[in-house]
Structure formats: structure tokens, C-alpha cells
Design a protein around this motif. Structure first.
Motif, PDB file in Angstrom:
ATOM      1  N   LYS A   1       9.761 -67.835  48.106  1.00 15.34           N
ATOM      2  CA  LYS A   1       9.316 -69.046  47.459  1.00 15.34           C
ATOM      3  C   LYS A   1       9.315 -70.378  48.170  1.00 15.34           C
ATOM      4  O   LYS A   1       8.768 -71.461  47.795  1.00 15.34           O
ATOM      5  N   ASP A   2       9.879 -70.338  49.276  1.00 11.53           N
ATOM      6  CA  ASP A   2      10.317 -71.493  50.248  1.00 11.53           C
ATOM      7  C   ASP A   2       9.350 -71.361  51.405  1.00 11.53           C
ATOM      8  O   ASP A   2       9.349 -70.526  52.066  1.00 11.53           O
ATOM      9  N   LEU A   3       8.832 -72.594  51.753  1.00 13.21           N
ATOM     10  CA  LEU A   3       8.397 -72.893  52.904  1.00 13.21           C
ATOM     11  C   LEU A   3       9.314 -73.480  53.962  1.00 13.21           C
ATOM     12  O   LEU A   3       9.956 -74.548  53.620  1.00 13.21           O
ATOM     13  N   ALA A   4       9.355 -72.662  55.310  1.00 13.84           N
ATOM     14  CA  ALA A   4      10.548 -73.073  56.240  1.00 13.84           C
ATOM     15  C   ALA A   4       9.578 -73.182  57.269  1.00 13.84           C
ATOM     16  O   ALA A   4       8.478 -72.912  57.539  1.00 13.84           O
TER      17      ALA A   4
ATOM     18  N   PHE B   1      19.659 -82.996  67.926  1.00  7.33           N
ATOM     19  CA  PHE B   1      20.155 -81.967  68.765  1.00  7.33           C
ATOM     20  C   PHE B   1      20.151 -80.772  68.121  1.00  7.33           C
ATOM     21  O   PHE B   1      21.356 -79.608  68.398  1.00  7.33           O
ATOM     22  N   ALA B   2      19.216 -80.354  67.463  1.00 12.52           N
ATOM     23  CA  ALA B   2      18.799 -78.832  67.251  1.00 12.52           C
ATOM     24  C   ALA B   2      19.811 -78.235  66.036  1.00 12.52           C
ATOM     25  O   ALA B   2      19.289 -76.917  65.822  1.00 12.52           O
ATOM     26  N   ILE B   3      20.731 -78.822  65.439  1.00 13.13           N
ATOM     27  CA  ILE B   3      21.307 -78.042  64.366  1.00 13.13           C
ATOM     28  C   ILE B   3      20.236 -77.946  63.235  1.00 13.13           C
ATOM     29  O   ILE B   3      19.810 -78.891  62.708  1.00 13.13           O
ATOM     30  N   PRO B   4      20.057 -76.920  62.440  1.00 11.55           N
ATOM     31  CA  PRO B   4      19.006 -76.620  61.511  1.00 11.55           C
ATOM     32  C   PRO B   4      19.377 -77.274  60.282  1.00 11.55           C
ATOM     33  O   PRO B   4      20.582 -77.744  59.611  1.00 11.55           O
ATOM     34  N   HIS B   5      18.288 -77.710  59.379  1.00  8.39           N
ATOM     35  CA  HIS B   5      18.708 -78.680  58.308  1.00  8.39           C
ATOM     36  C   HIS B   5      19.286 -77.631  57.226  1.00  8.39           C
ATOM     37  O   HIS B   5      19.992 -78.176  56.507  1.00  8.39           O
TER      38      HIS B   5
ATOM     39  N   PRO C   1      15.997 -67.516  59.483  1.00  4.00           N
ATOM     40  CA  PRO C   1      15.553 -68.752  59.462  1.00  4.00           C
ATOM     41  C   PRO C   1      14.680 -69.284  58.336  1.00  4.00           C
ATOM     42  O   PRO C   1      14.592 -70.409  58.093  1.00  4.00           O
ATOM     43  N   GLY C   2      14.474 -68.261  57.577  1.00  3.81           N
ATOM     44  CA  GLY C   2      13.578 -68.435  56.473  1.00  3.81           C
ATOM     45  C   GLY C   2      14.586 -69.305  55.447  1.00  3.81           C
ATOM     46  O   GLY C   2      14.212 -70.204  54.555  1.00  3.81           O
ATOM     47  N   TRP C   3      15.948 -69.115  55.663  1.00  3.18           N
ATOM     48  CA  TRP C   3      16.939 -70.260  54.665  1.00  3.18           C
ATOM     49  C   TRP C   3      17.230 -71.270  55.723  1.00  3.18           C
ATOM     50  O   TRP C   3      17.574 -72.401  55.205  1.00  3.18           O
ATOM     51  N   TYR C   4      17.673 -71.047  56.927  1.00  3.72           N
ATOM     52  CA  TYR C   4      18.324 -71.965  57.585  1.00  3.72           C
ATOM     53  C   TYR C   4      17.572 -73.097  58.069  1.00  3.72           C
ATOM     54  O   TYR C   4      18.033 -74.280  58.595  1.00  3.72           O
ATOM     55  N   THR C   5      16.093 -72.863  58.359  1.00  2.00           N
ATOM     56  CA  THR C   5      15.186 -74.100  59.009  1.00  2.00           C
ATOM     57  C   THR C   5      14.248 -74.571  57.820  1.00  2.00           C
ATOM     58  O   THR C   5      13.498 -75.448  58.080  1.00  2.00           O
ATOM     59  N   ALA C   6      14.616 -74.455  56.585  1.00  2.00           N
ATOM     60  CA  ALA C   6      14.094 -75.402  55.374  1.00  2.00           C
ATOM     61  C   ALA C   6      14.538 -76.647  55.175  1.00  2.00           C
ATOM     62  O   ALA C   6      15.748 -76.926  55.979  1.00  2.00           O
TER      63      ALA C   6
END
Length: 947
Positions: free
Chosen positions: A490-493, A702-706, A98-103
Motif C-alpha cells: 500500500k506504500d510508495l517508497a 548523508f544517506a541514512i534512510p528516512h 527498502p519497501g519500509w526503510y526508504t519511504a
């Protein structure tokens, strides 16, 4: 608490907190708040007809039973899609992380340096392999990228060509069928004339502005296009090439011939097939076209301390600036997939990629020689991974399918066979056994691979690639795991804190929704397999279409558009086809409110419509008088109104049914932008307000991650009269009875991630969906109530309520020398991503908390905003150095021996007690927004820079 209820896990507010929130908002119940927010005449009178909700455990069993209905054959179909091996280190640390797929999209560069570096790697990989100067950070699919290439070449025609109305575009007959279909869709409304033919019979006359050829061709033949390109250039014809990126490891880069654009897909760089997507396409071109390139470009810049930093470059190309002057409506990349493809290249490096490509090629040569020994004719002289065999297709197909094998059959006497990274020597022998059976001959089984034939051709690659340090450093799993983690930090998610972006709906992407994507029964299905091999997918996609149709109050749905902007375009193209079917092709005026997202006018122009802007009132609503006047003025030619509901200003306009009735009265159709659908589900619907078509952002509501800026899915739902025109596909039948041609390459778009939205609906059910909407509205109104007296809400409904989002006005802070971007950067010090900045109104913030956030998190955000307001009041516009102007503050600043600021280190980094408990450190100080555009660098530094 009911531990079996998925809704109780998805929705943030709970128990006593809800009562406190309602009290702060000033209502006695959630029902009262909804009553005061949504106009009576658009409320749904009946519950949605949806299945009862499943528990997470029940859904896990349900989705597994559906997965078993898919038949995972060995697919050698090719046509731009090939099974690939996703390295486990990338699967676990990126794809499932989720650190990558929810950013979110990296608009706030200071908290996105990890993703930006990963995307710079991707761009470098593409530029190196294609031999081009510049690449973007991905597009939606190969066919879309090819259509964008045509559009770019059309836009950059010479002044003389434009004056002489040069509109012909040549398409080589060897292009992929889905690409040709998409070119046809795009060409027609732009009045581009497509001419399909053989590249070696092309006349090169002055009536053409551009050409597209495929390298390798759809059935595998590799042609030398160097002489073709030279002749085209001599005649002012620009050339685009669609190229298999993995083949460019062995074949010379098209950039060496002087072509203008190279496009394709990076799917075979470790990305699952997923029944068609999502996959990251690539688009590479010359630097002279940098102002015309579609999508996003990552560029190198510097921060306030002159340290190297990254940001999205050339942002003035975005549609909110160009609007109806934009040549593309693309606003979504495929960031998560591009990151994975780039990491695949980082992990394997140039030597590893060469090994993979060489093994595929040698197995193909070995297969071709074996087939020829059996007496069959193999058509292709030069090829990389695909051969075309002349044989009885019906006999081969029957045998192959019995053994769980798929080939592609262009006609009754041809079999196209594409090998891939997963193909073993045993697989090659298994294929040969099929041909042995129908030839009634036998040959010795292959034990050693034949030499490749590309090495002996004039197209052998001589130029170096991936010489940069990053591609030559992380080849052990330990090293790559640590590199990925270094970037992730380095990324905020969303796994760190709330991301309250207005119009972007950054809600929970539940683990139970995501888990099925790791199952090869879903991941390894080729998009062009017969439907009876994808019965699990077919059931889910049909059900999802039905659920979305029910939720929107319409008659039919197409899942094909693979982004919100594609959905806009698809909706308008369906309206265009509807008018044409009624002999009203002259209807080409599209009314677009001034507050609309910039992709709206861009999409309208792409669909061949003329944009007429409708004013907004001081309250942020559509100006009914102006709308009426313009609808009457253009009554004979009115095609559509594009409207966002609730409005982009975060308000349910009470006159919406009057607005839609007015458009229908003048012969137009109403397109509703679904960006704010999270305020409608279960309470009202596009059909209820009188719209005719809407797109839905599955990556929002509908909840697909960004995924850091993509994947997205933008299906369209339509009223009965528009259903016949839903889009088709040239290889797998889909769409309506009078279908428009393709909107995206795959028949069902990004089918793989549609599993997530299916899961979301199945586990929430009617009640959970409705409650999600209600709590999204509660959370927004709670923030509005808590910020009252500190920030002014710009717009609200007739009873003072916000919808699911609201806009706060920050323009008065200029009296203190503070701009809205200073607030955005200071929020980073508090551990938050900024809300949407300066859209739809400059100098404002649009805040959307979603239903997934708890009262505790909302309070932390509000405390931060109130604290920042107090900091603003201490600023002096004559003293430019203050805690906001210097934000964000890095750990390097805080640990430096000297501190030159007139506020404390604690104030800078730990302004409130909660920050210390979960501190996020930005990787860089505030980036220079202009430096990188003036000194555009879009690839990794060369090796010399590391010496």
C-alpha cells in the motif's frame, strides 16, 4: 565502466545521457553549470581532506574488522536500555526491506496506508499498555519524551497558575540520570524551576505545576504512585510518569491512577540496542491535550467514497503553522522503529507479551532469592526486572568484566542488575556464581524459576490490553509475513520510483551502507558500556565527527542530536552558552527569515530566544535592507541569525558572506540550517560562507534512510569559539570543556545509524562526494529546463540557475479550478510521490531530484508533469469533476461495473505508456483532510467493530 567505483553506482546520470542533459540545460560542461550556480567568493579553493574511497567489497571487510573491536558483553546495565530479541520475520521483512526503510513521511496519505496502519497499531499498543486515551506515533527517545511532557504540562497550566508565575516542576529522584540531564537542558531557557526529591516527601504546595516520576525506578524499585497522583490532582499539579512499557504487561497501567502523561521507550519491543539508538519513544496522554501533544498522531478518517482511511491527524499543530508559537519543535518521529515495535506486539500478541514479561520477572525473582541466600542484601521490595544488591562493587566488577558481564554500579557498595528477554537460566546461574565467589559460599544451581512477586501485589495488572483483532491474528510467521507484505504493497517508497521532495533529499540508501546494521557486533552494544568495550564504535564515531568537521569547514562536531530539529535546538543552546560565557546573557534576539522552516522559530523559542522575522525580497532572497535595520535595532541584544543555505527557495544567495559579516558586526552568531547541505558538499561549506554552527541532516545529505518519517540524525558542527560548549552526557563523558547538558538520552545519539553515513563518506571519498553534489545540481537544473514553458520556476540564481532544488509556481492554475494538491494527487496515478507542496510558498511545488536519479527516471517524472499540465488546460473550473479532482484513481474504481466520468478508464489509470509497465495502485481514494480531525480516533477499532 569501473565496477569497483561506488560513486558510479550511487550517482544516477551516466555517459551519453550527461551530454544530453548538459545540452538541454544550455551549458557545455558540468564545470560551467557549477560556475553559473555557486557564487565565486564562497567556492572552496582546496579539496576536502578525506580518505581515499573504498570499494564496496573493501568497505565490507573494513567494517567487519571494526566490528570485531567491539566487545559484546552480556549487559545487565538497564537504565532504560535492554537487549531484546528481534524476530527474524520482522528483521527480514521490515528492518532490512527498502519497501519500509526508504519511504517518506506519510503526508500523502493515499500512498502511505500501510505505514499508517502499522503506526496506528503502535499507538494502540501504547494506549492500551499505558491506560491512556491518546498516543502519538513515537518520539525520539525516552528522555526527550519526558522533556516534552514537562513542556506540555507547562503549556497547559491553568490561567491562574500562569498569572501567578507558577514555574516549579518536581522530579522524582528515581528518574533515569539521562532523563534528569535532559530536563535540566530544557528547563533552563524556559525558566522552569526543577526540584528533585523523594516522591513520598513531596509537599504538594501551590508553587508546582507538574511532577514526573519513574515506574519502575532507575534501580528497579516499583512504587505505588496512586496516592501521590491523587494528592497532586487535589493541588492542581499535573503528573507525568516515565514507565517501562514491557513491565506494564504485568503492572497496572498508570492511566488507571488518572495521570496526565505517560512516556517511555519501546526499545525492548525487539529493537537492537545499537549503542543508544535509534529507538522509538512513546508519548501517551489525555484527549483534552490533543492540541498540545508533540510530534505526529495517526488518525482514522474516510475517503471520497466514505471508506475508512488513515492520515496524519491534527496537522495544524505542525510548526509551519504555529512557528514561534509552537510549544515543541519535534518534526521527526522514529517511524521505522515504531513500525518494528508495533509488529513485535502484533506477532507476540497479549499472551506472548505476558509470557515474555513473566519469564523476565521470574528469572529476576529467582536471581534475587539466590543472592539473598548467599548473604547479600537486596534492596528492592517490589520490582519487575531490576534488583539492587549491597556488595563490594569493585570486587564484583572485576570478576564480572573478566567473564564478559556488565552490571551498573551506583556507588562503591551497590550493584544494579537488570535482566532482559535474552537472559537464560544459565545466565542467572552465571551471575550467581560471581556472588558465590566473593561470598565464599555455594548454593544449588537454579533449575526451575520461582513464582513472580508482582502477582501478589496491589499493583498487579487487572485491566485488559491488546484485545484488538490485529494483535490476535498473526502469530505464525507465515501470517505475519503476509500481513507485513500486504501493508508494504500500500506504500510508495524509493524502491518503486523517484521521490523528489524539496528540502528532504530522498537519495539512494545503498545496500552496502545498510548491511552492517544486521551485524550483532554493532546491534548489541549498550550505550553505557565502558568505552573500551566499544572501540569499533568509538573509532567510527570519531572519524565521522572528523569527516563532518572537514566537510563543513568547522572545528568540532557533536553527533548527539538525533533529529534535525534537535540539531537546531542544540546549535542555538551552544550559541546561548557562548554568549553566557562572555557575560552577555542578555543577547536573546534571534533573526529568522520569513522563508525558514517552521522548526527554526520553534527551536529559537525553546532555546529562550525572542524571534524577529526578516523579510524576503521578490527574488526569494533575504531582504538585506530589512536585515540591516533589524540587526542595528537589536545590536545590543542580538544572539543569532538562523539561515538556510542555499535558501529554502533553492538559490545560492550571492550576498551570503555580507549577511554573515553583518551579524558578526553586531555581536551575533550565525546558525546555518543544514537541510540543503546536499548542494554544498565539496563545493562550498558553512564555514566558508561565514556561519558559526550548522546542523546536518544525516538522513538527507548523508544517506541514512528516512524510514517513513524517521530515524533521523542531526549532528551539529561548530566553529572554534563554540567547540567548548558541545553537549555532554551524565554517564559517558562526551562534548566540550564547558559542555551544555544533554540534548538526547544516549551519549552519541542514534549511533547505530551513523554507520550508514560513515559508509557513505568512506566509499565515495572526496571526489565522489563532490560529484554527488554536482550531479544533484545538474539533475535539478535538467528538470527546470525540461519543465520550462510548462511551469514557471519561481526563483533562480543571478545566472538563471537552480541549486539542488527548485520551486515551480502552480497558483495560476486556479483559473482552471485546480489547486496544487490536485497535482500532487494526480501524480500518484503516474506512479510518483508528490514533491513538497506549498512550502515555503503556498500554491507551489518544491522539487529536489537528488544525484541518485538517472536521466530516464527524471524524464518519466517530467513527462508526467507535462502531461498533467496538458490535463489542467482541459479543465473547467465550473465543472468540478475532472481527472485531477478525482485523483488518485483506485483499482476499485477501474474495475467497477459503472464508470460515471467523462474521461476514459485508461486516461485515469494509464495516462502515459510507461505507467503500465510499473503501475502503483493507491490503496484509497483521496482522503478527507478535515473529517478525521473533527472525529478524532487514534487507535484500532475495538473487537466489536469486527463482528
Amino acid at each position: 565502466m569501473n565496477t569497483e567505483s561506488f560513486a558510479s553506482r550511487h550517482i544516477g546520470p551516466r555517459g551519453e545521457n550527461i551530454k544530453e542533459m548538459l545540452n538541454d540545460v544550455g551549458v557545455e560542461s558540468l564545470g560551467q553549470l557549477i560556475y553559473e550556480t555557486i557564487p565565486d567568493d564562497i567556492k572552496l579553493t582546496e579539496k576536502l581532506n578525506l580518505p581515499s574511497p573504498l570499494t564496496e567489497f573493501e568497505f565490507s571487510n573494513h567494517i567487519q574488522s571494526l566490528a570485531l573491536k567491539n566487545k559484546v558483553f552480556k549487559s545487565y546495565i538497564g537504565l532504560g536500555y535492554h537487549q531484546a530479541i528481534l524476530p527474524a520475520v520482522i528483521q527480514r521483512n521490515v528492518f532490512e526491506n527498502p519497501g519500509w526503510y526508504t519511504a517518506y513521511t506519510p503526508y500523502q496519505a493515499e500512498i502511505a496506508q500501510g505505514r499508517l496502519e502499522a503506526l496506528l497499531n503502535f499507538q494502540t499498543m501504547v494506549s492500551d499498555l499505558t491506560g491512556m486515551e491518546l498516543a502519538n506515533a513515537s518520539l525520539l527517545d525516552e528522555s526527550t519524551a519526558a522533556a516534552e511532557a514537562m513542556t506540555l504540562l507547562f503549556a497547559v497550566r491553568s490561567r491562574e497558575q500562569k498569572k501567578n508565575k507558577v514555574v516549579k516542576f518536581f522530579v522524582g529522584e528515581n528518574v533515569l540520570p539521562q532523563t534528569l540531564a535532559l530536563l535540566e537542558t530544557r528547563a533552563e531557557p524556559l525558566d522552569v524551576e526543577l526540584v528533585v526529591g523523594s516522591y513520598d516527601k513531596f509537599d504538594f504546595d501551590e508553587s508546582y505545576f507538574g511532577a514526573l516520576v519513574q515506574y519502575s525506578g532507575k534501580y528497579g524499585e516499583v512504587y505505588d504512585f496512586e496516592e501521590f497522583t491523587k494528592k497532586a490532582k487535589d493541588n492542581q499539579i499535573k503528573v507525568a510518569v516515565a514507565a517501562d512499557l514491557l513491565s506494564l504487561v504485568l503492572l497496572e497501567a498508570p492511566g488507571k491512577w488518572g495521570v496526565d502523561v505517560v512516556v517511555g521507550t519501546t526499545q525492548r519491543f525487539g529493537i537492537p540496542l545499537g549503542y543508544g539508538g535509534p529507538h522509538a519513544a512513546y508519548f501517551a496522554t489525555k484527549e483534552e491535550y490533543k492540541r498540545n501533544i508533540p510530534g505526529r498522531i495517526i488518525g482514522v478518517t474516510k475517503d471520497m467514497d466514505d471508506n475508512t482511511s488513515l492520515r496524519m491527524a491534527l496537522q495544524t499543530r505542525e510548526q509551519h503553522i504555529k512557528r514561534d508559537k509552537a510549544t515543541s519543535n519535534i518534526c521527526t518521529a522514529q517511524v521505522l522503529l515504531a513500525v518494528m515495535a508495533g509488529m513485535y506486539a502484533v506477532y507476540h500478541g497479549p499472551k506472548g507479551l505476558k509470557y515474555i514479561a513473566s519469564q523476565i520477572h521470574k528469572k529476576t525473582v529467582s536471581l534475587a532469592e539466590g543472592i539473598e541466600k548467599l548473604g547479600f542484601f537486596q534492596v528492592n521490595d517490589l520490582y519487575f526486572d531490576t534488583i539492587l544488591v549491597k556488595a563490594d562493587a569493585e570486587k564484583i566488577k572485576a570478576l564480572a568484566e573478566r567473564k564478559g558481564i556488565n552490571f551498573f554500579y551506583p556507588d562503591a557498595e551497590s550493584i544494579s542488575i537488570s535482566l532482559n528477554e535474552t537472559t537464560s537460566i544459565d545466565d542467572v546461574n552465571e551471575i550467581l556464581s560471581l556472588f558465590e565467589e566473593i561470598s565464599e559460599k555455594e548454593i544449588e544451581a537454579i533449575k526451575e524459576l520461582k513464582d513472580g512477586i508482582i502477582d501478589h501485589s496491589q499493583l498487579k495488572r487487572e485491566s485488559e490490553f491488546l484485545t484488538h483483532d490485529v494483535f490476535n491474528s498473526y502469530h505464525s510467521e507465515t501470517e505475519l509475513m503476509r500481513y507485513i507484505k500486504r501493508l508494504e504493497r500500500k506504500d510508495l517508497a524509493l524502491n518503486h520510483s523517484m521521490i523528489s521532495l524539496g528540502s528532504c533529499t530522498m537519495k539512494l540508501n545503498a545496500a552496502s551502507e545498510m548491511l552492517p546494521l544486521s551485524n550483532p557486533q554493532w546491534g548489541n552494544i549498550h550505550p553505557f558500556v565502558p568505552k573500551n568495550q566499544a572501540l569499533g564504535y568509538q573509532e567510527i564515531l570519531k572519524n565521522l565527527e572528523d569527516y563532518l568537521t572537514e566537510i563543513t569547514g568547522f572545528s568540532a562536531t557533536s553527533l548527539q542530536p538525533n533529529s534535525g530539529a534537535q540539531g537546531e535546538y542544540a546549535g542555538l543552546m551552544v550559541i546561548r552558552a557562548y554568549h553566557k560565557s562572555r557575560n552577555e546573557s542578555h543577547r536573546d534576539i534571534c533573526l529568522v527569515p520569513s522563508s525558514a522552516h517552521g522548526t527554526n522559530p520553534a527551536s529559537a523559542v525553546m532555546a529562550g530566544m525572542k524571534v524577529v522575522v526578516v523579510k524576503a525580497t521578490d527574488q526569494g532572497n533575504i531582504d538585506i535592507d530589512d536585515l540591516t535595520a533589524k540587526a542595528e535595532k537589536h545590536s545590543d541584544n542580538l544572539a543569532a541569525l538562523m539561515v538556510t543555505y542555499p535558501s529554502t527557495h533553492g538559490v545560492f544567495e550571492s550576498d551570503i558572506r555580507k549577511i554573515t559579516a553583518l551579524i558578526h558586526e553586531h555581536g551575533g552568531q550565525v546558525y546555518m540550517d543544514g537541510a540543503n547541505m546536499n548542494a554544498q558538499v565539496g563545493l562550498t561549506s558553512p564555514g566558508r560562507i561565514g556561519a558559526d554552527v550548522c546542523h546536518l541532516n544525516l538522513h538527507k545529505t548523508f544517506a541514512i534512510p528516512h524510514g517513513g518519517g524517521g530515524p533521523g540524525v542531526g549532528p551539529i558542527c561548530v566553529a572554534k569559539q563554540l567547540a567548548p560548549f558541545l553537549p555532554n552526557n551524565p554517564l559517558i563523558e562526551t562534548g566540550g570543556t564547558e559542555a551544555i547538558s544533554s540534548i538526547s538520552a544516549a551519549p552519541f545519539g542514534s549511533a547505530f545509524v551513523c554507520l550508514i553515513s560513515y559508509a557513505y563518506i568512506r566509499m565515495l571519498g572526496e571526489e565522489g562526494l563532490r560529484e554527488s553534489t554536482e550531479y544533484a545540481i545538474l539533475n535539478a537544473n535538467y528538470i527546470q529546463a525540461r519543465l520550462k514553458g510548462h511551469y514557471k520556476t519561481l526563483y533562480s540564481g543571478e545566472k538563471g540557475r537552480a541549486a539542488h532544488e527548485m520551486i515551480i509556481d502552480c497558483r495560476d492554475f486556479k483559473d482552471f479550478g485546480i489547486e496544487v494538491k490536485d497535482i500532487a494527487k494526480r501524480l500518484i496515478d503516474y506512479g510518483f510521490h508528490s514533491p513538497t507542496v506549498s512550502f515555503p510558498v503556498a500554491g507551489t511545488m518544491m522539487i529536489e531530484p537528488t544525484e541518485s536519479e538517472s536521466k530516464a527516471e527524471l524524464d518519466r517524472f517530467c513527462d508526467a508533469m507535462i502531461s498533467i499540465k496538458q490535463e489542467i488546460e482541459q479543465c473547467d473550473k465550473n465543472e468540478p469533476s475532472n481527472v485531477l479532482k478525482n485523483a488518485p484513481h483506485t483499482i476499485a474504481m477501474l474495475t467497477a461495473e459503472t464508470w460515471e466520468f467523462d474521461y476514459s478508464r485508461q486516461t485515469a489509470a494509464f495516462p502515459l505508456p510507461f505507467v503500465a509497465e510499473n503501475k502503483f495502485w493507491p490503496a484509497t481514494r483521496r482522503v478527507d483532510e478535515a473529517y478525521g480531525d473533527r472525529n478524532l480516533t487514534c487507535t484500532c477499532a475495538p473487537m466489536e467493530a469486527y463482528l
